[in-house]
Write a protein that holds these residues in place. Sequence first.
Motif, PDB file in Angstrom:
ATOM      1  N   GLY A  35      23.703  23.662  11.027  1.00 36.62           N
ATOM      2  CA  GLY A  35      22.456  23.005  10.660  1.00 36.62           C
ATOM      3  C   GLY A  35      21.203  23.666  11.190  1.00 36.62           C
ATOM      4  O   GLY A  35      20.109  23.122  11.047  1.00 36.62           O
ATOM      5  N   LEU A  36      21.328  24.830  11.795  1.00 35.49           N
ATOM      6  CA  LEU A  36      20.160  25.517  12.340  1.00 35.49           C
ATOM      7  C   LEU A  36      19.757  26.678  11.437  1.00 35.49           C
ATOM      8  O   LEU A  36      20.579  27.247  10.738  1.00 35.49           O
ATOM      9  CB  LEU A  36      20.467  26.048  13.754  1.00 35.49           C
ATOM     10  N   THR A  37      18.497  27.031  11.490  1.00 29.94           N
ATOM     11  CA  THR A  37      17.984  28.167  10.730  1.00 29.94           C
ATOM     12  C   THR A  37      18.309  29.463  11.476  1.00 29.94           C
ATOM     13  O   THR A  37      18.642  29.442  12.669  1.00 29.94           O
ATOM     14  CB  THR A  37      16.461  28.072  10.565  1.00 29.94           C
ATOM     15  N   ASP A  38      18.162  30.580  10.779  1.00 32.05           N
ATOM     16  CA  ASP A  38      18.350  31.869  11.440  1.00 32.05           C
ATOM     17  C   ASP A  38      17.406  32.016  12.634  1.00 32.05           C
ATOM     18  O   ASP A  38      17.810  32.514  13.683  1.00 32.05           O
ATOM     19  CB  ASP A  38      18.143  33.022  10.456  1.00 32.05           C
ATOM     20  N   ASP A  39      16.161  31.583  12.469  1.00 32.03           N
ATOM     21  CA  ASP A  39      15.206  31.673  13.580  1.00 32.03           C
ATOM     22  C   ASP A  39      15.677  30.858  14.774  1.00 32.03           C
ATOM     23  O   ASP A  39      15.594  31.324  15.918  1.00 32.03           O
ATOM     24  CB  ASP A  39      13.816  31.194  13.154  1.00 32.03           C
ATOM     25  N   GLN A  40      16.166  29.653  14.533  1.00 26.40           N
ATOM     26  CA  GLN A  40      16.660  28.832  15.629  1.00 26.40           C
ATOM     27  C   GLN A  40      17.890  29.473  16.283  1.00 26.40           C
ATOM     28  O   GLN A  40      18.029  29.453  17.506  1.00 26.40           O
ATOM     29  CB  GLN A  40      17.006  27.422  15.128  1.00 26.40           C
ATOM     30  N   LEU A  41      18.775  30.036  15.469  1.00 30.61           N
ATOM     31  CA  LEU A  41      19.988  30.660  15.999  1.00 30.61           C
ATOM     32  C   LEU A  41      19.684  31.926  16.791  1.00 30.61           C
ATOM     33  O   LEU A  41      20.473  32.327  17.648  1.00 30.61           O
ATOM     34  CB  LEU A  41      20.968  30.961  14.866  1.00 30.61           C
ATOM     35  N   GLU A 101      25.655  37.035   8.133  1.00 26.81           N
ATOM     36  CA  GLU A 101      26.391  38.239   8.549  1.00 26.81           C
ATOM     37  C   GLU A 101      27.162  37.995   9.840  1.00 26.81           C
ATOM     38  O   GLU A 101      28.325  38.369   9.951  1.00 26.81           O
ATOM     39  CB  GLU A 101      25.416  39.418   8.729  1.00 26.81           C
ATOM     40  N   ALA A 102      26.520  37.388  10.834  1.00 25.82           N
ATOM     41  CA  ALA A 102      27.181  37.157  12.126  1.00 25.82           C
ATOM     42  C   ALA A 102      28.405  36.265  11.955  1.00 25.82           C
ATOM     43  O   ALA A 102      29.487  36.558  12.489  1.00 25.82           O
ATOM     44  CB  ALA A 102      26.195  36.537  13.116  1.00 25.82           C
ATOM     45  N   TYR A 103      28.251  35.184  11.197  1.00 26.44           N
ATOM     46  CA  TYR A 103      29.355  34.248  10.984  1.00 26.44           C
ATOM     47  C   TYR A 103      30.494  34.914  10.214  1.00 26.44           C
ATOM     48  O   TYR A 103      31.668  34.776  10.585  1.00 26.44           O
ATOM     49  CB  TYR A 103      28.857  33.005  10.248  1.00 26.44           C
ATOM     50  N   ALA A 104      30.165  35.647   9.150  1.00 28.56           N
ATOM     51  CA  ALA A 104      31.212  36.308   8.349  1.00 28.56           C
ATOM     52  C   ALA A 104      31.967  37.339   9.190  1.00 28.56           C
ATOM     53  O   ALA A 104      33.202  37.433   9.103  1.00 28.56           O
ATOM     54  CB  ALA A 104      30.587  36.972   7.121  1.00 28.56           C
ATOM     55  N   THR A 105      31.253  38.089  10.009  1.00 26.39           N
ATOM     56  CA  THR A 105      31.899  39.086  10.861  1.00 26.39           C
ATOM     57  C   THR A 105      32.808  38.413  11.874  1.00 26.39           C
ATOM     58  O   THR A 105      33.952  38.845  12.087  1.00 26.39           O
ATOM     59  CB  THR A 105      30.833  39.949  11.567  1.00 26.39           C
ATOM     60  N   TRP A 106      32.328  37.367  12.504  1.00 27.60           N
ATOM     61  CA  TRP A 106      33.116  36.608  13.494  1.00 27.60           C
ATOM     62  C   TRP A 106      34.371  36.048  12.840  1.00 27.60           C
ATOM     63  O   TRP A 106      35.480  36.187  13.376  1.00 27.60           O
ATOM     64  CB  TRP A 106      32.224  35.531  14.086  1.00 27.60           C
ATOM     65  N   GLN A 107      34.232  35.434  11.676  1.00 33.24           N
ATOM     66  CA  GLN A 107      35.394  34.852  10.997  1.00 33.24           C
ATOM     67  C   GLN A 107      36.396  35.934  10.583  1.00 33.24           C
ATOM     68  O   GLN A 107      37.606  35.735  10.647  1.00 33.24           O
ATOM     69  CB  GLN A 107      34.962  34.014   9.795  1.00 33.24           C
ATOM     70  N   ALA A 108      35.900  37.082  10.160  1.00 34.93           N
ATOM     71  CA  ALA A 108      36.794  38.187   9.806  1.00 34.93           C
ATOM     72  C   ALA A 108      37.586  38.643  11.024  1.00 34.93           C
ATOM     73  O   ALA A 108      38.799  38.904  10.924  1.00 34.93           O
ATOM     74  CB  ALA A 108      35.993  39.347   9.220  1.00 34.93           C
ATOM     75  N   GLU A 109      36.935  38.738  12.167  1.00 41.25           N
ATOM     76  CA  GLU A 109      37.637  39.140  13.390  1.00 41.25           C
ATOM     77  C   GLU A 109      38.663  38.088  13.820  1.00 41.25           C
ATOM     78  O   GLU A 109      39.749  38.430  14.293  1.00 41.25           O
ATOM     79  CB  GLU A 109      36.653  39.435  14.517  1.00 41.25           C
ATOM     80  N   ILE A 110      38.347  36.823  13.634  1.00 41.42           N
ATOM     81  CA  ILE A 110      39.317  35.766  13.933  1.00 41.42           C
ATOM     82  C   ILE A 110      40.527  35.901  13.016  1.00 41.42           C
ATOM     83  O   ILE A 110      41.671  35.760  13.455  1.00 41.42           O
ATOM     84  CB  ILE A 110      38.660  34.367  13.808  1.00 41.42           C
ATOM     85  N   GLY A 111      40.298  36.194  11.744  1.00 39.45           N
ATOM     86  CA  GLY A 111      41.407  36.387  10.811  1.00 39.45           C
ATOM     87  C   GLY A 111      42.313  37.531  11.229  1.00 39.45           C
ATOM     88  O   GLY A 111      43.547  37.401  11.213  1.00 39.45           O
ATOM     89  N   VAL A 112      41.738  38.639  11.639  1.00 33.95           N
ATOM     90  CA  VAL A 112      42.535  39.782  12.108  1.00 33.95           C
ATOM     91  C   VAL A 112      43.265  39.404  13.395  1.00 33.95           C
ATOM     92  O   VAL A 112      44.435  39.755  13.579  1.00 33.95           O
ATOM     93  CB  VAL A 112      41.651  41.035  12.318  1.00 33.95           C
TER      94      VAL A 112
END
Length: 170
Positions: A35-41, A101-112
């Motif tokens: 629920g946060l914006t990129d700026d908040q994150l 991008e950060a979330y997709a990369t993190w999730q990809a690493e979790i999958g591996v």
Amino acid sequence: MTTERSEPANDADERTMLEGWLDYHRRTLARKCEGLTDDQLRTASVPPSELSLMGLVRHMAEVERSWFRRVLASEDAGPLYFTEADRDGEFHLTEADTWQEAYATWQAEIGVARRNAAGFALDDLSRGRSRHTGEPFSLRWIYTHMIEEYARHNGHADLLRERIDGATGD
């Protein structure tokens, strides 16, 4: 959308329990970012610290990659965000860095990580070795360390989220 989490069953076998707690903590970090914006994150905690929620997610992508690719499977997996010149690059965010991008990369690493771990028993030793001692690690040790790593950083995420919008809780 709220990331669903559940604790592993009280009577689960050891592997199910370790994987369950690791997934619980992965989901906790995702929840802290919802629920946060990129700026908040990208918002840092307090100067001079550069610690932010997006930085924590990028850091955990690096940690997943290091333990489950480099150490467990002995893969030649280079860094995602840091360099020799910038060892904390995952925390040095710019306006160009996005949650998507950060979330997709993190999730990809979790999958591996899940795929690599599936090929090992808890007592099996890693193919890679400690850069400090030269010794291998059991998958059990790696799981336990990862739970500790997420738990510590989820405490940071609690404080960051509260500072951003006052949200508290699990």
